[in-house]
Write a protein that holds these residues in place. Structure first.
Motif, PDB file in Angstrom:
ATOM      1  N   HIS A   1     -39.168  18.288 -26.335  1.00 57.19           N
ATOM      2  CA  HIS A   1     -39.425  19.729 -26.451  1.00 57.19           C
ATOM      3  C   HIS A   1     -38.130  20.519 -26.315  1.00 57.19           C
ATOM      4  CE1 HIS A   1     -41.657  23.475 -26.092  1.00 57.19           C
ATOM      5  NE2 HIS A   1     -41.042  23.740 -24.953  1.00 57.19           N
ATOM      6  N   LEU A   2     -37.291  20.150 -25.352  1.00 58.75           N
ATOM      7  CA  LEU A   2     -36.021  20.845 -25.184  1.00 58.75           C
ATOM      8  C   LEU A   2     -35.094  20.594 -26.367  1.00 58.75           C
ATOM      9  CD1 LEU A   2     -37.140  21.154 -22.245  1.00 58.75           C
ATOM     10  CD2 LEU A   2     -34.772  20.957 -21.477  1.00 58.75           C
ATOM     11  N   ASP A   3     -35.076  19.374 -26.870  1.00 63.74           N
ATOM     12  CA  ASP A   3     -34.258  19.063 -28.050  1.00 63.74           C
ATOM     13  C   ASP A   3     -34.674  19.923 -29.234  1.00 63.74           C
ATOM     14  OD1 ASP A   3     -32.845  17.123 -26.684  1.00 63.74           O
ATOM     15  OD2 ASP A   3     -33.951  15.430 -27.531  1.00 63.74           O
ATOM     16  N   ARG A   4     -35.964  20.019 -29.428  1.00 61.99           N
ATOM     17  CA  ARG A   4     -36.483  20.781 -30.557  1.00 61.99           C
ATOM     18  C   ARG A   4     -36.110  22.259 -30.456  1.00 61.99           C
ATOM     19  NH1 ARG A   4     -42.741  22.366 -31.395  1.00 61.99           N
ATOM     20  NH2 ARG A   4     -42.824  22.603 -33.654  1.00 61.99           N
ATOM     21  N   ALA A   5     -36.133  22.782 -29.210  1.00 58.43           N
ATOM     22  CA  ALA A   5     -35.820  24.192 -28.991  1.00 58.43           C
ATOM     23  C   ALA A   5     -34.324  24.454 -28.893  1.00 58.43           C
ATOM     24  CB  ALA A   5     -36.512  24.672 -27.709  1.00 58.43           C
ATOM     25  N   GLY A   6     -33.513  23.397 -28.874  1.00 65.09           N
ATOM     26  CA  GLY A   6     -32.077  23.570 -28.733  1.00 65.09           C
ATOM     27  C   GLY A   6     -31.663  24.044 -27.353  1.00 65.09           C
ATOM     28  N   VAL A   7     -32.445  23.671 -26.337  1.00 64.62           N
ATOM     29  CA  VAL A   7     -32.176  24.098 -24.963  1.00 64.62           C
ATOM     30  C   VAL A   7     -31.461  22.978 -24.212  1.00 64.62           C
ATOM     31  CG1 VAL A   7     -33.206  24.785 -22.764  1.00 64.62           C
ATOM     32  CG2 VAL A   7     -34.148  25.648 -24.922  1.00 64.62           C
ATOM     33  N   GLU A   8     -30.363  23.326 -23.561  1.00 63.90           N
ATOM     34  CA  GLU A   8     -29.598  22.351 -22.795  1.00 63.90           C
ATOM     35  C   GLU A   8     -30.282  22.112 -21.443  1.00 63.90           C
ATOM     36  OE1 GLU A   8     -26.219  19.806 -22.559  1.00 63.90           O
ATOM     37  OE2 GLU A   8     -26.889  21.105 -24.203  1.00 63.90           O
ATOM     38  N   PRO A   9     -30.580  20.867 -21.099  1.00 64.10           N
ATOM     39  CA  PRO A   9     -31.196  20.617 -19.797  1.00 64.10           C
ATOM     40  C   PRO A   9     -30.169  20.630 -18.678  1.00 64.10           C
ATOM     41  CG  PRO A   9     -30.872  18.537 -20.931  1.00 64.10           C
ATOM     42  CD  PRO A   9     -30.418  19.626 -21.889  1.00 64.10           C
ATOM     43  N   THR A  10     -30.650  20.777 -17.463  1.00 64.83           N
ATOM     44  CA  THR A  10     -29.768  20.595 -16.309  1.00 64.83           C
ATOM     45  C   THR A  10     -29.302  19.152 -16.231  1.00 64.83           C
ATOM     46  OG1 THR A  10     -30.840  22.364 -15.082  1.00 64.83           O
ATOM     47  CG2 THR A  10     -29.635  20.749 -13.795  1.00 64.83           C
ATOM     48  N   ARG A  11     -30.236  18.226 -16.423  1.00 63.80           N
ATOM     49  CA  ARG A  11     -29.927  16.805 -16.509  1.00 63.80           C
ATOM     50  C   ARG A  11     -30.858  16.185 -17.539  1.00 63.80           C
ATOM     51  NH1 ARG A  11     -26.248  18.556 -14.013  1.00 63.80           N
ATOM     52  NH2 ARG A  11     -25.403  17.839 -12.002  1.00 63.80           N
ATOM     53  N   PRO A  12     -30.334  15.369 -18.458  1.00 62.25           N
ATOM     54  CA  PRO A  12     -31.173  14.804 -19.511  1.00 62.25           C
ATOM     55  C   PRO A  12     -31.977  13.601 -19.036  1.00 62.25           C
ATOM     56  CG  PRO A  12     -28.931  14.027 -19.753  1.00 62.25           C
ATOM     57  CD  PRO A  12     -28.911  15.017 -18.615  1.00 62.25           C
ATOM     58  N   PHE A  13     -32.946  13.230 -19.812  1.00 62.87           N
ATOM     59  CA  PHE A  13     -33.689  11.991 -19.589  1.00 62.87           C
ATOM     60  C   PHE A  13     -32.700  10.832 -19.495  1.00 62.87           C
ATOM     61  CE2 PHE A  13     -35.562   8.096 -21.242  1.00 62.87           C
ATOM     62  CZ  PHE A  13     -36.809   8.040 -20.629  1.00 62.87           C
ATOM     63  N   GLY A  14     -32.859  10.006 -18.476  1.00 63.81           N
ATOM     64  CA  GLY A  14     -31.989   8.851 -18.299  1.00 63.81           C
ATOM     65  C   GLY A  14     -30.757   9.104 -17.469  1.00 63.81           C
ATOM     66  N   PHE A  15     -30.539  10.340 -17.022  1.00 63.68           N
ATOM     67  CA  PHE A  15     -29.324  10.655 -16.276  1.00 63.68           C
ATOM     68  C   PHE A  15     -29.365  10.047 -14.879  1.00 63.68           C
ATOM     69  CE2 PHE A  15     -26.889  13.161 -13.265  1.00 63.68           C
ATOM     70  CZ  PHE A  15     -25.672  13.329 -13.915  1.00 63.68           C
TER      71      PHE A  15
END
Length: 718
Positions: A590-604
């Motif tokens: 969902h964040l990828d699709r919206a172009g939103v940078e996460p605080t920490r990505p999946f797998g971090f």
């Protein structure tokens, strides 16, 4: 030898379990067959027993046919350990998901299965694999993460381990990922969302040979899950070819006691409840055929026959809360700890530290997770404060729950914050049972009770409606369940955030230790020297924290979900919804699709060494990726290699990249190893006209250490 024993011997020698089950069923009376279709405990006495702590005192039987020696099922729960007291409490499933280590999860499943068998259970609902669609879900801690492939592989491993000793049940089928509205919500999902996102992990565990499936409380596309022939027959049995039996979730798991039998729901659990009132009459007047009853009983008995050799092995009482299991729990706790930030303060040098300040109300509290059906009661557990005192010595550790001024004179300050069972977990709250009280039976019991002789009698009442009201009150206050429910905020409490700020103001070396079952929004993340998430860490959690802080072991965990900067970055979540729509996107997608940078990505996840991917190649078929991983630091460590797949020129809306493979690897300092990662291409198939299909094109495989980093890419033509 009983008739069942004879049939089990023939199955073990190669006879068909279905044929043998049919022969046994042919010798059953109608009453015996109907007895198999619900629990063996009368409702009112059983409900009172459950509300008085019985859920954690003994297994719950069903489908026992004494005359023929059919052992039936004896259910006990166990996502983080056997729920019958006492037992070893392991870190919650979400923590174990953060290990990305199916081998470790299989060992934990074997240990949990062994303890379940010791307590007399032969069947467990321990395999919770509903997808984490939104981090506010109260029971998020009971699953492994937000990604279908990852959840499926971890749950399959847990199933393998459990089924060394007991039959396992996967739950809750399906789309059950909100708690407060679980008895009323209708979840809508189109065919693509259902089969590409919310069912693949169930299909993976079905393929692993799980004995049973538990239907969910909610409805899907207008049909209650316990009554739904689409889910329970068309998908589960016909499309997937799964061979096992289906049970309801407890007490409120079906709405149509007659129709549910033909729909594919085999046992109403755990009491003689709705079915006990109507099935006999339904067979007599033709509303339910005896052949339909026979088909449901066949699912149960044939599964018992298949598992008979496993269930015949006697348990080893010495393994209950054994030192071996505690060591395994500590390994899981360290392997699941996710280091979210570190300015270089960790690991600590013990010889340079003369004083440790410990802050936070949770530092000296045994905090093992949800207080509902997954609750485990070990004989003892190590708190964070106790673990730090063991590691540093009591004379060097000072503790205060709220006074941050003690940090000023300390060499290092550890602040323990987060959630408890009062904040998130299974929910039975005020007014909730009113929605389903009509499912309670009358006071008349259909047949003699097999409830334990020492179970307390049901309280006298004037009517079933009065009983519903009384039991609603007792259920919300009993020790069996805690308030829990879906979270209303993804932030820590104001008191916790204020304590962190005060500690940082008083000391330059503040380590924040966060407890909780899923993602937390942390606007303060970069303020302390280091932050680590320890989940609900099990009986050895306190010692595990100390080991990680001192560098005796590394923080081995990686985030099994995306960590967003703001709750608004997630998909919509209404904990009181009557209807919800689940689409193709959630979490990292969902964040990828919206172009939103996460605080920490999946797998971090940070460790205490550094890594490099120096070479990547794929097999000719593209079914395997080989990555050469180098430990470029000065100490041994472990990491996870992720392979994400996507089709940039797809004709269908789909995630930019979704997980298709992962592998955990441990490497000595300065060394490099080749890591083979199997690519699960089916994760990228498209559901179309009732089947999965491969879309032709140039697929991109991205290889890296989390969802935001790409060390290399490969193009595979399909």
């Amino acid at each position: 030898m009983t008739a069942f024993d004879d049939a089990a011997e023939r199955v073990a020698a190669g006879a068909d379990h279905r044929n043998e089950a049919r022969l046994l069923i042919a010798s059953m009376t109608l009453e015996e067959k109907l007895d198999c279709l619900d629990g063996d405990t009368d409702f009112w006495s059983g409900l009172h027993d459950m509300n008085s702590g019985g859920y954690h005192a003994h297994p719950w039987p069903a489908a026992v046919v004494e005359r023929l020696g059919v052992p039936g099922i004896h259910f006990a729960d166990g996502p983080r350990g056997c729920v019958i007291d006492p037992a070893t409490a392991f870190p919650v499933s979400m923590a174990r998901g953060a290990t990305f280590d199916p081998g470790l999860e299989e060992r934990i499943g074997e240990a949990v299965g062994a303890e379940l068998a010791i307590h007399g259970a032969n069947f467990t609902g321990a395999v919770c694999l509903n997808l984490l669609r939104h981090p506010a879900w109260g029971r998020a801690q009971e699953t492994y993460g937000e990604d279908p492939h990852h959840v499926g592989e971890m749950a399959a491993a847990f199933t393998r381990g459990l089924q060394h000793h007991v039959m396992a049940c996967m739950k809750h089928f399906a789309l059950n990922s909100m708690e407060n509205a679980r008895f009323k919500v209708d979840v809508r999902a189109d065919d693509r969302a259902l089969h590409e996102v919310y069912l693949p992990h169930f299909r993976r565990v079905a393929a692993e040979g799980v004995a049973s499936t538990m239907s969910a409380y909610n409805s899907v596309n207008g049909a209650w899950c316990g009554d739904d022939p689409v889910l329970l027959t068309d998908v589960l049995r016909r499309e997937w070819g799964w061979d096992g039996f289906v049970i309801t979730d407890f007490i409120f798991g079906l709405r149509d006691p007659i129709g549910s039998v033909g729909a594919g729901c085999d046992i109403e659990m755990p009491f003689r409840q709705q079915r006990a009132e109507v099935l006999g009459d339904a067979v007599a007047d033709g509303r339910l055929s005896e052949n339909t009853v026979d088909a449901a009983v066949e699912n149960i008995v044939s599964t018992l026959l298949r598992f008979a050799p496993i269930l015949a092995v006697g348990p080893d009482p010495a393994r209950l809360e054994s030192a071996e299991h505690r060591t395994l729990s500590r390994e899981a706790a360290t392997s699941s700890t996710v280091l979210l930030s570190n300015d270089g303060s960790l690991p600590l040098e013990p010889d340079s530290i003369s004083s440790v300040a410990v802050l936070g109300r949770l530092a000296d509290v045994v905090n093992l997770g949800d207080g509902g059906s997954s609750n485990v009661h070990p004989t003892d557990a190590v708190t964070v404060l106790a673990g730090l005192r063991d590691a540093f010595g009591s004379d060097r550790v000072v503790h205060d729950p709220t006074d941050a001024s003690i940090a000023a004179d300390a060499d290092v300050t550890v602040v323990v914050v987060g959630y408890t069972a009062a904040d998130e977990g299974e929910y039975i709250g005020e007014g909730m049972l009113a929605e389903v009280a009509h499912l309670f039976p009358t006071r008349r019991e259909r047949r003699p009770s097999s409830v334990r002789a020492d179970a307390p009698p049901a309280p006298p009442t004037e009517s079933s409606e009065a009983s519903a009201s009384a039991d609603e009150s007792s259920a919300s206050s009993t020790s069996t369940f805690h308030p829990g429910g879906d979270r209303r905020s993804l932030r820590l409490s104001q008191a916790d955030e204020a304590l962190i700020a005060a500690a940082v103001e008083s000391s330059e070396r503040v380590i924040v230790v966060v407890m909780g079952g899923s993602a937390i929004v942390m606007p303060w993340l970069d303020d302390p020297a280091a932050v680590m998430q320890i989940w609900y860490p099990g009986v050895e959690g306190g010692r595990a924290v100390a080991e990680v802080l001192l560098g005796d072991v590394e923080p081995g965990g990686r985030l099994p979900f995306v960590m967003a900067a703001d709750a608004e970055h997630h998909v919509e979540f209404d904990p009181e919804a009557d209807r919800a729509t689940y689409g193709l996107f959630h979490g990292q997608w969902h964040l990828d699709r919206a172009g939103v940078e996460p605080t920490r990505p999946f797998g971090f996840g940070l460790g205490y060494t550094s890594w490099d991917l120096v070479a990547v190649a794929s097999s000719a078929s593209g079914d395997r990726v080989r990555a050469t991983v180098a430990n470029t630091g000065d100490r041994a460590g472990s990491t996870v290699v992720f392979v994400f797949g996507g089709l940039p020129e797809s004709n269908h809306e789909r995630p930019l990249r979704r997980l298709v493979g992962f592998a955990r690897v441990a490497i000595e300092a300065g060394e490099r190893v080749d890591v083979d990662v199997t690519v699960e291409w089916s994760q990228l198939d498209v559901r179309h006209q009732g089947d999965h299909s491969v879309e032709s094109g140039d697929y991109v495989l991205s290889i890296g250490f989390d969802a935001a980093s790409t060390a290399d890419t490969l193009i595979v033509r399909r």
